[in-house]
Design a protein around this motif. Structure first.
Motif, PDB file in Angstrom:
ATOM      1  N   ARG A 115      22.444  27.247  28.280  1.00 13.13           N
ATOM      2  CA  ARG A 115      21.362  27.781  28.846  1.00 13.13           C
ATOM      3  C   ARG A 115      21.651  29.587  29.026  1.00 13.13           C
ATOM      4  N   GLN A 116      22.666  30.447  29.066  1.00 17.28           N
ATOM      5  CA  GLN A 116      23.046  31.528  28.651  1.00 17.28           C
ATOM      6  C   GLN A 116      22.677  32.181  27.278  1.00 17.28           C
ATOM      7  N   LEU A 117      23.303  31.215  26.099  1.00 20.26           N
ATOM      8  CA  LEU A 117      22.729  31.355  25.187  1.00 20.26           C
ATOM      9  C   LEU A 117      21.615  31.447  24.811  1.00 20.26           C
ATOM     10  N   ARG A 118      20.794  31.169  25.520  1.00 27.04           N
ATOM     11  CA  ARG A 118      19.014  31.479  25.488  1.00 27.04           C
ATOM     12  C   ARG A 118      18.629  31.438  26.985  1.00 27.04           C
ATOM     13  N   HIS A 119      19.405  32.381  27.179  1.00 31.80           N
ATOM     14  CA  HIS A 119      19.303  33.966  28.378  1.00 31.80           C
ATOM     15  C   HIS A 119      17.636  34.442  27.936  1.00 31.80           C
ATOM     16  N   PRO A 120      17.309  35.025  28.059  1.00 33.37           N
ATOM     17  CA  PRO A 120      15.853  35.899  27.784  1.00 33.37           C
ATOM     18  C   PRO A 120      16.222  37.352  27.608  1.00 33.37           C
TER      19      PRO A 120
ATOM     20  N   PRO B  16      20.434  36.250  20.640  1.00 36.15           N
ATOM     21  CA  PRO B  16      19.085  36.309  19.547  1.00 36.15           C
ATOM     22  C   PRO B  16      19.100  35.179  18.944  1.00 36.15           C
ATOM     23  N   TRP B  17      19.783  34.408  18.032  1.00 31.95           N
ATOM     24  CA  TRP B  17      19.521  33.452  16.994  1.00 31.95           C
ATOM     25  C   TRP B  17      18.759  32.027  17.580  1.00 31.95           C
ATOM     26  N   ASP B  18      19.587  32.042  18.958  1.00 31.09           N
ATOM     27  CA  ASP B  18      19.663  31.322  20.071  1.00 31.09           C
ATOM     28  C   ASP B  18      18.088  31.434  20.000  1.00 31.09           C
TER      29      ASP B  18
END
Length: 272
Positions: free
Chosen positions: A9-14, A19-21
């Motif tokens: 979820r953190q990797l996908r935080h806007p 950036p890659w995720d």
């Protein structure tokens, strides 16, 4: 598990994510799902617990990541994924979680297919051809061939003995050779497909896994090439075909010798 979900979820935080995720979409991740699945298979074949655990984690990441993307689109969550597979397992195992009595793996498989068809709204009398279409659409070609052959055999579309499978193989081999001589690419491709399917059916009769067999062949090919490259001092292109063949045979013998050395010694007759 909760920590893994939180990390993804953190990797996908806007704002603070990776950036890659953030660039990934459900379809852009498809190659990684396939790659990680095959990595799991390889680790299982090597029988290395640490590698298996690592590769299963990589595959699990793809499940969690796809679920996170779906949650962001208000489609479903990882909890929904877990709940659905749990319900499906219970529903398709009435002999474990219900009152149905089954004793053989074949009975369980048939029941699974019947329940699956009912869930998808398919009639029990659905033509076999339509059932096989699902394998051809959704599975890699080699695995689809295995499934199609097995399902057709259960419906009576099979030879009474393995001799029929051998006759079909030689028949398809001759037709492929004839097509090659005629030089018609579409016919050549068709006959090649028939020949490959006949090999898959032979493997089924011999109770061999053609996918595993092919993977092992690839591995042996690469291992022999590694030995050749370690033994030469010039690029492969600088060697003649005869020289390469001699190096190939030498590498083959070396690997076969190493394999035999790894086999445990056979105990004396009195200890067997």
């Amino acid at each position: 598990m909760n920590q893994l979900i939180a990390v993804v979820r953190q990797l996908r935080h806007p704002e603070t994510g990776c950036p890659w995720d953030l660039q990934q979409t459900p379809t852009s991740l498809i190659p990684y799902i396939l790659e990680e699945a095959y990595e799991v298979v390889h680790a299982l074949q090597q029988e290395q617990p640490a590698a298996i655990a690592e590769e299963l984690g990589d595959l699990l990441l793809q499940v969690v990541l796809q679920s996170q993307l779906a949650a962001e689109a208000d489609q479903f969550t990882i909890a929904d994924v877990a709940q659905r597979i749990t319900e499906k397992l219970i529903r398709r195992h009435p002999h474990v979680f219900g009152t149905v009595e089954l004793t053989t793996a074949e009975d369980v498989r048939d029941q699974w297919e019947h329940i699956k068809a009912s869930e998808k709204g398919e009639e029990a009398s659905l033509p076999l051809s339509q059932k096989l279409h699902r394998y051809a659409r959704t599975l890699p070609p080699l695995i689809a061939g295995i499934k199609i052959g097995e399902r057709a055999s259960r419906s009576g579309l099979d030879w009474p003995t393995i001799s029929g499978a051998w006759e079909k193989f030689y028949e398809e081999l001759a037709e492929f050779q004839e097509a090659l001589l005629k030089g018609e690419p579409s016919q050549q491709a068709a006959e090649l497909g028939d020949l490959l399917f006949s090999v898959i059916n032979l493997a089924r009769w011999c109770q061999l896994d053609p996918v595993q067999a092919l993977q092992q062949t690839y591995q042996r090919f690469i291992q022999r090439l590694e030995l050749i490259e370690a033994a030469i001092d010039r690029p492969l292109e600088d060697y003649s075909l005869a020289e390469l063949d001699a190096l190939w045979q030498q590498a083959k013998q070396q690997l076969e010798g190493a394999s035999e050395a790894e086999q445990p010694e056979e105990p004396p007759i009195e200890q067997r």
